[in-house]
Design a protein around this motif. Structure first.
Motif, PDB file in Angstrom:
ATOM      1  N   VAL A   1     -14.466  -1.547  12.217  1.00 26.20           N
ATOM      2  CA  VAL A   1     -13.729  -2.206  13.293  1.00 26.20           C
ATOM      3  C   VAL A   1     -13.204  -3.553  12.801  1.00 26.20           C
ATOM      4  N   GLN A   2     -11.948  -3.840  13.124  1.00 24.97           N
ATOM      5  CA  GLN A   2     -11.331  -5.117  12.782  1.00 24.97           C
ATOM      6  C   GLN A   2     -10.657  -5.701  14.003  1.00 24.97           C
ATOM      7  N   ALA A   3     -10.661  -7.028  14.072  1.00 23.77           N
ATOM      8  CA  ALA A   3      -9.962  -7.702  15.167  1.00 23.77           C
ATOM      9  C   ALA A   3      -8.471  -7.406  15.082  1.00 23.77           C
ATOM     10  N   PHE A   4      -7.833  -7.272  16.233  1.00 24.96           N
ATOM     11  CA  PHE A   4      -6.401  -6.996  16.260  1.00 24.96           C
ATOM     12  C   PHE A   4      -5.624  -8.174  15.679  1.00 24.96           C
ATOM     13  N   ASN A   5      -6.076  -9.383  15.984  1.00 21.14           N
ATOM     14  CA  ASN A   5      -5.542 -10.621  15.375  1.00 21.14           C
ATOM     15  C   ASN A   5      -6.703 -11.579  15.157  1.00 21.14           C
ATOM     16  N   THR A   6      -6.655 -12.330  14.078  1.00 19.80           N
ATOM     17  CA  THR A   6      -7.660 -13.350  13.789  1.00 19.80           C
ATOM     18  C   THR A   6      -6.953 -14.644  13.415  1.00 19.80           C
ATOM     19  N   VAL A   7      -7.313 -15.749  14.103  1.00 17.21           N
ATOM     20  CA  VAL A   7      -6.678 -17.043  13.861  1.00 17.21           C
ATOM     21  C   VAL A   7      -7.763 -18.097  13.636  1.00 17.21           C
ATOM     22  N   THR A   8      -7.671 -18.813  12.519  1.00 18.59           N
ATOM     23  CA  THR A   8      -8.533 -19.964  12.286  1.00 18.59           C
ATOM     24  C   THR A   8      -7.824 -21.197  12.819  1.00 18.59           C
ATOM     25  N   ILE A   9      -8.413 -21.842  13.812  1.00 22.32           N
ATOM     26  CA  ILE A   9      -7.802 -23.002  14.452  1.00 22.32           C
ATOM     27  C   ILE A   9      -8.097 -24.230  13.591  1.00 22.32           C
TER      28      ILE A   9
ATOM     29  N   PRO B   1      -6.413  -5.556  22.574  1.00 24.95           N
ATOM     30  CA  PRO B   1      -7.018  -4.372  21.943  1.00 24.95           C
ATOM     31  C   PRO B   1      -7.697  -4.729  20.633  1.00 24.95           C
ATOM     32  N   ILE B   2      -8.196  -3.689  19.968  1.00 26.07           N
ATOM     33  CA  ILE B   2      -8.901  -3.877  18.703  1.00 26.07           C
ATOM     34  C   ILE B   2      -8.482  -2.756  17.753  1.00 26.07           C
TER      35      ILE B   2
ATOM     36  N   GLU C   1     -11.522   5.169  23.034  1.00 27.79           N
ATOM     37  CA  GLU C   1     -10.504   6.107  22.585  1.00 27.79           C
ATOM     38  C   GLU C   1      -9.172   5.378  22.495  1.00 27.79           C
ATOM     39  N   GLY C   2      -8.399   5.711  21.462  1.00 28.48           N
ATOM     40  CA  GLY C   2      -7.112   5.060  21.276  1.00 28.48           C
ATOM     41  C   GLY C   2      -6.127   5.966  20.564  1.00 28.48           C
ATOM     42  N   ILE C   3      -5.128   5.356  19.946  1.00 27.26           N
ATOM     43  CA  ILE C   3      -4.021   6.075  19.318  1.00 27.26           C
ATOM     44  C   ILE C   3      -3.924   5.691  17.840  1.00 27.26           C
ATOM     45  N   LEU C   4      -3.654   6.685  16.998  1.00 26.82           N
ATOM     46  CA  LEU C   4      -3.432   6.431  15.578  1.00 26.82           C
ATOM     47  C   LEU C   4      -2.107   5.696  15.402  1.00 26.82           C
ATOM     48  N   GLN C   5      -2.134   4.585  14.651  1.00 36.11           N
ATOM     49  CA  GLN C   5      -0.942   3.780  14.443  1.00 36.11           C
ATOM     50  C   GLN C   5      -0.241   4.095  13.126  1.00 36.11           C
ATOM     51  N   LEU C   6      -1.010   4.271  12.070  1.00 40.81           N
ATOM     52  CA  LEU C   6      -0.360   4.495  10.782  1.00 40.81           C
ATOM     53  C   LEU C   6      -1.312   5.116   9.786  1.00 40.81           C
ATOM     54  N   VAL C   7      -0.705   5.749   8.774  1.00 36.27           N
ATOM     55  CA  VAL C   7      -1.406   6.218   7.584  1.00 36.27           C
ATOM     56  C   VAL C   7      -0.948   5.327   6.438  1.00 36.27           C
ATOM     57  N   ASP C   8      -1.892   4.826   5.656  1.00 30.76           N
ATOM     58  CA  ASP C   8      -1.552   3.912   4.574  1.00 30.76           C
ATOM     59  C   ASP C   8      -0.527   4.550   3.630  1.00 30.76           C
ATOM     60  N   ASN C   9       0.247   3.700   2.949  1.00 32.45           N
ATOM     61  CA  ASN C   9       1.351   4.202   2.121  1.00 32.45           C
ATOM     62  C   ASN C   9       0.924   4.619   0.719  1.00 32.45           C
ATOM     63  N   GLN C  10      -0.382   4.618   0.439  1.00 33.96           N
ATOM     64  CA  GLN C  10      -0.842   5.108  -0.851  1.00 33.96           C
ATOM     65  C   GLN C  10      -2.283   5.599  -0.752  1.00 33.96           C
TER      66      GLN C  10
ATOM     67  N   ALA D   1      -6.089   2.806  13.597  1.00 31.07           N
ATOM     68  CA  ALA D   1      -5.922   3.158  15.007  1.00 31.07           C
ATOM     69  C   ALA D   1      -6.090   1.911  15.863  1.00 31.07           C
ATOM     70  N   THR D   2      -5.437   1.913  17.013  1.00 36.83           N
ATOM     71  CA  THR D   2      -5.558   0.822  17.976  1.00 36.83           C
ATOM     72  C   THR D   2      -6.233   1.353  19.233  1.00 36.83           C
ATOM     73  N   LEU D   3      -7.287   0.651  19.676  1.00 28.92           N
ATOM     74  CA  LEU D   3      -8.058   1.058  20.847  1.00 28.92           C
ATOM     75  C   LEU D   3      -8.081  -0.092  21.842  1.00 28.92           C
ATOM     76  N   PRO D   4      -8.024   0.197  23.148  1.00 30.50           N
ATOM     77  CA  PRO D   4      -7.957  -0.890  24.142  1.00 30.50           C
ATOM     78  C   PRO D   4      -9.230  -1.719  24.220  1.00 30.50           C
ATOM     79  N   ASN D   5     -10.397  -1.107  23.992  1.00 29.65           N
ATOM     80  CA  ASN D   5     -11.686  -1.814  23.991  1.00 29.65           C
ATOM     81  C   ASN D   5     -11.922  -2.585  25.292  1.00 29.65           C
ATOM     82  N   LYS D   6     -11.599  -1.958  26.416  1.00 31.62           N
ATOM     83  CA  LYS D   6     -11.751  -2.643  27.703  1.00 31.62           C
ATOM     84  C   LYS D   6     -13.209  -2.918  28.050  1.00 31.62           C
TER      85      LYS D   6
END
Length: 387
Positions: free
Chosen positions: A65-73, A216-217, A255-264, A276-281
Motif C-alpha cells: 500500500v502506498q499513499a496516493f500523494n505524499t508531501v513533506t511540509i 483514495p489510496i 475494492e478499487g480499480i486497476l489504473q495501469l500496468v508498468d511499462n516494463q 490500483a486505486t482504492l477509495p479506502n473510505k
C-alpha cells in the motif's frame, strides 16, 4: 537307545496335539476381513452436486500500500516558529493552516516596498506634468528639443522604476504569505518534526511534518510476466476490479480499480508491477502495509463447476469420484479449466447435477459402495462461492 525313542515319542505327541487343536470339531475357520465397500460396510463420504454458474477468474499477487500523494511540509522562508496549528495524526484539508513563522521582518519589507513605489509614482506624476508643459512650449520655441527629449526619457525611467516597485511588492507579499504554512492536499498529518520556538530555514531537510493522502489510496502489486497479455486484453474492455485482502486472505480490506500496468518487466524476477486505486473510505489500508491483491480478469458464464477439493490427481491426470444411482462410485477422468476461489471449472468428465465426492476419497476405489451425505457447495469450509 531307549532315550532316543523317548525323544521321538514326545515329538510325535506334540505334533498330534497341534493338529487336533486345529482340526477338532467346532473349531473356528479362518475368515477374511471385509474390504471397504463390501456388502454391509458402506463407506461414509461427503458429496455435492455439480452446478452451472458464472465463475469469476482472478489473478493474485503480493501488494504494498502506498499513499496516493505524499508531501513533506518544509518552510520556504527563514524565521522563528511561533505556532503549530495541527495535531499529530489529524486529518487536514487543502488550505488549512499548519504552522506560523514570525512575520514581522517580512511585513516590514512589504511596507518598505510599498513606500518606495509611492515615492516613485509621485516623481513619475511630476515628470509627466513637465513633459506635457514642454511639449506645448517646444512648438513655440520656448524650450529646446533636447530638453523635451530629456523629459520624455525621465518619464520612461520612472515608469520602469514603478514597475520594479510593483514586482518588489508582489515578492514581499509572497514571502509574507510563506510565514503562514498551509497544507497543499487533503490528508493525514504525521509526526511533528520540529517544536515551537525553533528557528526554521528554507533548506531544512526534515521539514515540519509529512502529509499523506490516504483517501483514495494506491496499491502496487506484482504478477508473473505470463499474465501481462491476459491483463492487457482484459483492460481493453471495462475497468478491472482489484480487491485488497489481509495477509491471511480472510478479510476484504477494500475494492478499487486497476489504473495501469508498468511499462516494463523486471527481468530479475520475471514479474510486472501493477497499480490500483482504492477509495479506502473505512481507513483499513495504511501506507507501507502488505496486502494480497486480487485482480478480476474475466467471468466465465454458466460453466459446470464442482468444489476444488473434489478434483484429485493421479498418474493419468485429474479425476473425481462420482456417486451413481445404485450407491457405488465411479472414477471419472476430468479435463479441468480454471480453478478460482475454491471452485473448479469442469470442461469435460462431469455433467450438471451429478453427485461428486468431496471428502473421504482416500478410502474409495471404483465400485465401492458409499453412504453419501450431500451438502451444499457453499457450506464447505474450504470453498468460497464466487460472486
Amino acid at each position: 537307545m531307549r532315550k532316543k525313542y523317548l525323544i521321538w515319542i514326545v515329538l510325535l505327541l506334540a505334533v498330534a496335539g497341534s493338529l487336533w487343536a486345529v482340526f477338532r470339531p467346532g473349531a473356528d475357520t479362518p475368515r477374511t476381513a471385509s474390504a471397504p465397500g463390501a456388502a454391509g460396510a458402506a463407506v461414509p463420504v461427503t458429496a455435492v452436486r455439480s452446478s452451472r454458474q458464472d465463475v469469476a477468474v482472478y489473478l493474485t499477487g503480493l501488494g504494498n500500500v502506498q499513499a496516493f500523494n505524499t508531501v513533506t511540509i518544509r518552510p520556504q522562508v527563514d524565521g522563528q516558529l511561533l505556532r503549530i496549528a495541527f495535531k499529530e495524526g489529524q486529518e487536514v484539508r487543502t488550505g488549512e493552516l499548519l504552522a506560523q513563522i514570525d512575520s514581522r521582518s517580512y511585513q516590514a519589507s512589504l511596507d518598505q516596498a510599498q513606500a518606495k513605489k509611492a515615492q516613485d509614482e509621485a516623481q513619475l506624476a511630476n515628470a509627466r506634468a513637465d513633459l506635457t508643459r514642454y511639449t506645448g512650449l517646444v512648438e513655440k520655441n520656448y524650450v529646446s528639443r533636447q530638453q523635451l527629449d530629456t523629459s520624455q526619457a525621465l518619464v520612461k525611467q520612472l515608469q520602469a522604476q514603478v514597475q520594479g516597485d510593483t514586482a518588489a511588492i508582489e515578492n514581499a507579499q509572497v514571502l509574507l504569505g510563506y510565514t503562514n504554512i498551509k497544507t497543499p492536499i487533503d490528508g493525514r498529518a504525521g509526526i511533528r518534526q520540529v517544536d515551537v520556538g525553533n528557528i526554521v530555514h528554507a533548506n531544512d531537510a526534515n521539514g515540519i511534518v509529512v502529509i499523506t493522502q490516504v483517501h483514495p489510496i494506491s496499491v502496487l502489486f506484482t504478477l508473473p510476466e505470463s499474465a501481462v497479455s491476459r491483463v492487457a486484453a482484459a483492460m481493453a474492455g471495462e475497468p478491472l476490479k482489484v480487491t485488497a485482502l489481509s495477509r491471511d486472505g480472510k478479510m476484504v480490506l477494500d475494492e478499487g480499480i486497476l489504473q495501469l500496468v508498468d511499462n516494463q518487466i523486471d527481468q530479475t524476477t520475471a514479474t510486472v508491477r501493477l497499480k490500483a486505486t482504492l477509495p479506502n473510505k473505512k481507513g483499513l489500508l495504511w501506507p507501507g502495509q502488505f496486502v494480497n491483491a486480487k485482480l478480476r480478469v474475466a467471468t466465465l458464464p454458466q460453466v459446470v463447476t464442482v468444489p476444488a477439493q473434489a478434483v484429485q490427481r493421479g498418474p493419468k491426470g485429474a479425476f473425481a469420484f462420482v456417486v451413481k444411482d445404485e450407491g457405488t462410485v465411479e472414477m471419472r477422468t476430468l479435463q479441468v479449466g480454471e480453478i478460482s476461489e475454491g471452485v473448479a471449472v469442469i470442461e469435460r468428465g462431469i455433467g450438471e447435477g451429478e453427485t461428486v465426492v468431496v471428502e473421504g476419497q482416500y478410502r474409495l476405489q471404483p465400485g465401492t459402495r458409499v453412504e453419501a451425505k450431500v451438502a451444499a457447495a457453499d457450506s464447505l469450509p474450504s470453498v468460497v462461492k464466487p460472486e
